[in-house]
Motif scaffolding. Structure first.
Motif, PDB file in Angstrom:
ATOM      1  N   SER A   1       0.959  -1.231   0.016  1.00  0.00           N
ATOM      2  CA  SER A   1      -0.042  -0.299   0.031  1.00  0.00           C
ATOM      3  C   SER A   1       0.975   1.188  -0.083  1.00  0.00           C
ATOM      4  CB  SER A   1      -1.013   0.085   1.118  1.00  0.00           C
ATOM      5  OG  SER A   1      -0.289  -0.064   2.459  1.00  0.00           O
TER       6      SER A   1
ATOM      7  N   THR B   1      -5.021   3.824   3.224  1.00  0.00           N
ATOM      8  CA  THR B   1      -5.708   2.374   3.143  1.00  0.00           C
ATOM      9  C   THR B   1      -7.027   2.517   3.890  1.00  0.00           C
ATOM     10  OG1 THR B   1      -4.684   1.597   5.199  1.00  0.00           O
ATOM     11  CG2 THR B   1      -3.643   1.404   2.957  1.00  0.00           C
TER      12      THR B   1
ATOM     13  N   ASP C   1      -7.666   6.060  -2.208  1.00  0.00           N
ATOM     14  CA  ASP C   1      -7.783   4.597  -1.600  1.00  0.00           C
ATOM     15  C   ASP C   1      -6.374   3.792  -2.292  1.00  0.00           C
ATOM     16  OD1 ASP C   1      -7.952   2.127  -0.547  1.00  0.00           O
ATOM     17  OD2 ASP C   1      -9.864   1.625  -1.499  1.00  0.00           O
ATOM     18  N   THR C   2      -5.523   3.550  -1.326  1.00  0.00           N
ATOM     19  CA  THR C   2      -4.420   2.765  -1.865  1.00  0.00           C
ATOM     20  C   THR C   2      -4.192   1.621  -1.333  1.00  0.00           C
ATOM     21  OG1 THR C   2      -3.047   3.773   0.244  1.00  0.00           O
ATOM     22  CG2 THR C   2      -2.817   5.118  -1.776  1.00  0.00           C
TER      23      THR C   2
ATOM     24  N   ARG D   1     -14.314  -0.744   6.795  1.00  0.00           N
ATOM     25  CA  ARG D   1     -13.807   0.199   5.841  1.00  0.00           C
ATOM     26  C   ARG D   1     -14.700   0.543   4.754  1.00  0.00           C
ATOM     27  NH1 ARG D   1     -11.178  -0.829   0.916  1.00  0.00           N
ATOM     28  NH2 ARG D   1      -9.586   0.604   0.284  1.00  0.00           N
ATOM     29  N   THR D   2     -15.626  -0.462   4.296  1.00  0.00           N
ATOM     30  CA  THR D   2     -16.733   0.051   3.204  1.00  0.00           C
ATOM     31  C   THR D   2     -17.617   0.899   3.996  1.00  0.00           C
ATOM     32  OG1 THR D   2     -16.562  -2.329   2.500  1.00  0.00           O
ATOM     33  CG2 THR D   2     -18.672  -0.687   1.732  1.00  0.00           C
TER      34      THR D   2
ATOM     35  N   LEU E   1     -15.839   4.413   4.012  1.00  0.00           N
ATOM     36  CA  LEU E   1     -15.535   4.951   2.822  1.00  0.00           C
ATOM     37  C   LEU E   1     -17.024   5.674   2.339  1.00  0.00           C
ATOM     38  CD1 LEU E   1     -13.369   2.680   0.687  1.00  0.00           C
ATOM     39  CD2 LEU E   1     -12.674   4.932   2.091  1.00  0.00           C
TER      40      LEU E   1
ATOM     41  N   VAL F   1     -14.049  10.305  -3.410  1.00  0.00           N
ATOM     42  CA  VAL F   1     -13.153   9.058  -3.114  1.00  0.00           C
ATOM     43  C   VAL F   1     -12.691   8.384  -4.293  1.00  0.00           C
ATOM     44  CG1 VAL F   1     -13.180   6.759  -1.839  1.00  0.00           C
ATOM     45  CG2 VAL F   1     -14.150   8.667  -0.717  1.00  0.00           C
TER      46      VAL F   1
ATOM     47  N   ARG G   1     -10.234   5.325  -6.055  1.00  0.00           N
ATOM     48  CA  ARG G   1      -9.403   4.417  -5.863  1.00  0.00           C
ATOM     49  C   ARG G   1      -8.082   4.413  -6.821  1.00  0.00           C
ATOM     50  NH1 ARG G   1      -8.979  -0.580  -3.557  1.00  0.00           N
ATOM     51  NH2 ARG G   1      -7.916  -2.205  -5.005  1.00  0.00           N
ATOM     52  N   TRP G   2      -7.122   3.935  -6.163  1.00  0.00           N
ATOM     53  CA  TRP G   2      -5.834   3.866  -6.881  1.00  0.00           C
ATOM     54  C   TRP G   2      -4.938   2.636  -6.942  1.00  0.00           C
ATOM     55  CZ3 TRP G   2      -3.375   8.677  -9.296  1.00  0.00           C
ATOM     56  CH2 TRP G   2      -2.192   8.279 -10.083  1.00  0.00           C
ATOM     57  N   SER G   3      -4.636   2.156  -7.938  1.00  0.00           N
ATOM     58  CA  SER G   3      -4.150   0.708  -8.026  1.00  0.00           C
ATOM     59  C   SER G   3      -2.734   0.554  -8.943  1.00  0.00           C
ATOM     60  CB  SER G   3      -4.833  -0.383  -8.580  1.00  0.00           C
ATOM     61  OG  SER G   3      -4.237  -1.458  -8.436  1.00  0.00           O
TER      62      SER G   3
ATOM     63  N   GLU H   1      -4.888  -1.196 -14.787  1.00  0.00           N
ATOM     64  CA  GLU H   1      -5.883  -0.243 -14.101  1.00  0.00           C
ATOM     65  C   GLU H   1      -5.353   1.246 -14.522  1.00  0.00           C
ATOM     66  OE1 GLU H   1      -4.424  -2.740 -12.354  1.00  0.00           O
ATOM     67  OE2 GLU H   1      -6.146  -3.750 -11.933  1.00  0.00           O
TER      68      GLU H   1
END
Length: 452
Positions: free
Chosen positions: A282, A361, A385-386, A410-411, A414, A424, A426-428, A433
């Motif tokens: 992360s 995270t 979100d990492t 966590r859900t 967020l 929010v 998300r980053w991947s 992605e």
């Protein structure tokens, strides 16, 4: 092994002083003892053939003893030149053997990798290229080298010595972002964006009668002729100037939550196992995302700063320019978890009217709580979100049930952020992605209505 000491009797009493620490191999001593025994037995028994068998063994040992190294030499590990990024990270092993050395046996190891051994012939200084594959970023301790220098037929050799490891800074891979989200209010006397206040810019605000302080070049002659032209006198009663909106720059504050450094394998979160080095954790994702945002902000001509939610350290104040970007990227590459920080009573202070981008995270309430505090202070907050894509196939039933509770919390966390008007995304770090990250960032860059 027996220590080779020139001040002792026996073989070392020949008069050749050796450096303390050089040793004689057991195999060499065995050959010398066998040769001496054969020579003595041949002489006593009157058997020249038996004595001749021991002569080559004794000569080999004597040659290796007198021509072998008397010092240990120098072995050092150096970092590779250039910018290190995830993938293949290189280094250099510099060998400076002493006179009389013929071979150097090395064992190269790095955390998370299998050790590699090699036997190198050395007749002078030599450089050996080192390379290791890793998906990690930040400061990594790589290339520990255990080495033994030996002379002819390994009659004499040094004890096992260590060189390295060296601290190698690995920077995140480069990722380009299209578009830049802006805060609701822009500050500064000049910049690349159009602000809401009047001033010297390009976008027209309105047309107003000429007043003291207006510049002559701002006079709109067409509007003046249309509105104040007197056909009887052929003169203009009033001059009108074109007023514009001032330009300003945006202030972006990057806040990295370094308290968590979890990998894709959930079974490694408890500390019993180490996350694999070929998978980004992360904190690696956070470094990549924050570096990409910092590059985009500086490229747009805006100011960017950096703070760490896990450390009570002085933040990097917002600024622009290439040198400041290098300062930000170097600071990001060195961010790492340190002990267990205490919870903050209030969110870290950020500049007025700044865009806050938080990388976390969100496995606990700390990051979400400070994000809501920033939003309550009228800042635009983007929560990145990492957490990488997770695997749970190695979990036991009890651990799997605990993970499901953490995932549910966590859900909910967020979702509360979204309801608090915190954006929010998300980053991947994976290549598939990349298009989704770019598309999500373009959505954030669209103009939107703000509520206070």
């Amino acid at each position: 092994m027996s220590q080779r000491n020139g001040g002792a009797g026996g073989v070392g009493s020949v008069g050749r002083a050796a450096e303390p620490g050089l040793s004689t191999g057991i195999s060499a001593l065995t050959c010398a003892a066998a040769g001496g025994l054969a020579l003595v037995l041949g002489v006593v028994a009157g058997r020249p053939d038996v004595a001749a068998i021991g002569v080559p063994l004794l000569l080999t040992f004597a040659w290796g003893w007198f021509t072998g190294p008397v010092a240990a030499g120098h072995v050092r590990v150096e970092r590779g030149s250039g910018l290190n990024q995830p993938g293949s990270v290189g280094g250099r092993l510099v060998l400076e053997p002493p006179a009389g050395a013929e071979t150097v046996r090395i064992r190269v190891s790095s955390p998370g990798h299998r050790a590699t051994q090699a036997l190198l012939a050395v007749d002078g200084p030599r450089d050996v290229a080192l390379e290791v594959g890793t998906a990690r970023t930040g400061i990594n301790q790589l290339f520990r080298v255990d080495h033994v220098t030996a002379g002819f037929d390994t009659v004499t050799h040094t004890p096992v010595r260590q060189a390295g490891p060296v601290a190698v800074v690995i920077h995140p891979a480069r990722r380009e972002l299209a578009g830049l989200p802006l805060p609701p209010r822009l500050q500064g006397l000049t910049g690349p964006h159009t602000s809401r206040r009047g001033g010297d810019g390009d976008d027209v605000r309105d047309v107003h009668p000429f007043a003291p302080g207006d510049r002559l070049r701002r006079i709109d002659w067409r509007v003046s002729a249309r509105r104040s032209y007197d056909p009887r006198t052929g003169t203009l009663d009033t001059l009108y100037t074109r007023r514009t909106f001032a330009t300003a720059d945006a202030t972006v504050m990057l806040v990295v939550d370094s308290r968590d450094a979890v990998g894709p394998d959930v079974s490694t979160w408890g500390g019993g196992r180490v996350a694999a080095v070929d998978e980004a954790i992360s904190l690696d994702v956070a470094r990549e995302a924050a570096t990409a945002v910092a590059r985009a902000v500086v490229a747009a001509g805006d100011r960017v700063g950096l703070d760490d939610l896990g450390l009570r350290r002085r933040p990097v104040p917002p600024a622009g320019g290439r040198r400041h970007l290098d300062r930000i990227t170097n600071r990001l590459a060195r961010i790492a978890p340190e002990s267990f920080p205490s919870a903050r009573v209030r969110a870290p202070q950020v500049p007025s009217a700044a865009l806050v981008v938080l990388f976390s995270t969100f496995l606990d309430d700390e990051a979400a709580r400070v994000a809501q505090q920033w939003r309550a202070q009228a800042h635009r907050v983007i929560a990145v979100d990492t957490l990488p894509a997770l695997r749970t196939d190695m979990l036991e039933p009890n651990a799997l049930a605990a993970y499901r509770l953490v995932r549910l919390e966590r859900t909910v966390r967020l979702e509360r952020l979204r309801r608090s008007d915190v954006e929010v995304v998300r980053w991947s770090g994976g290549p598939p992605e990349g298009a989704q990250i770019a598309a999500g960032w373009r959505v954030l860059a669209r103009p939107r209505r703000w509520r206070r």
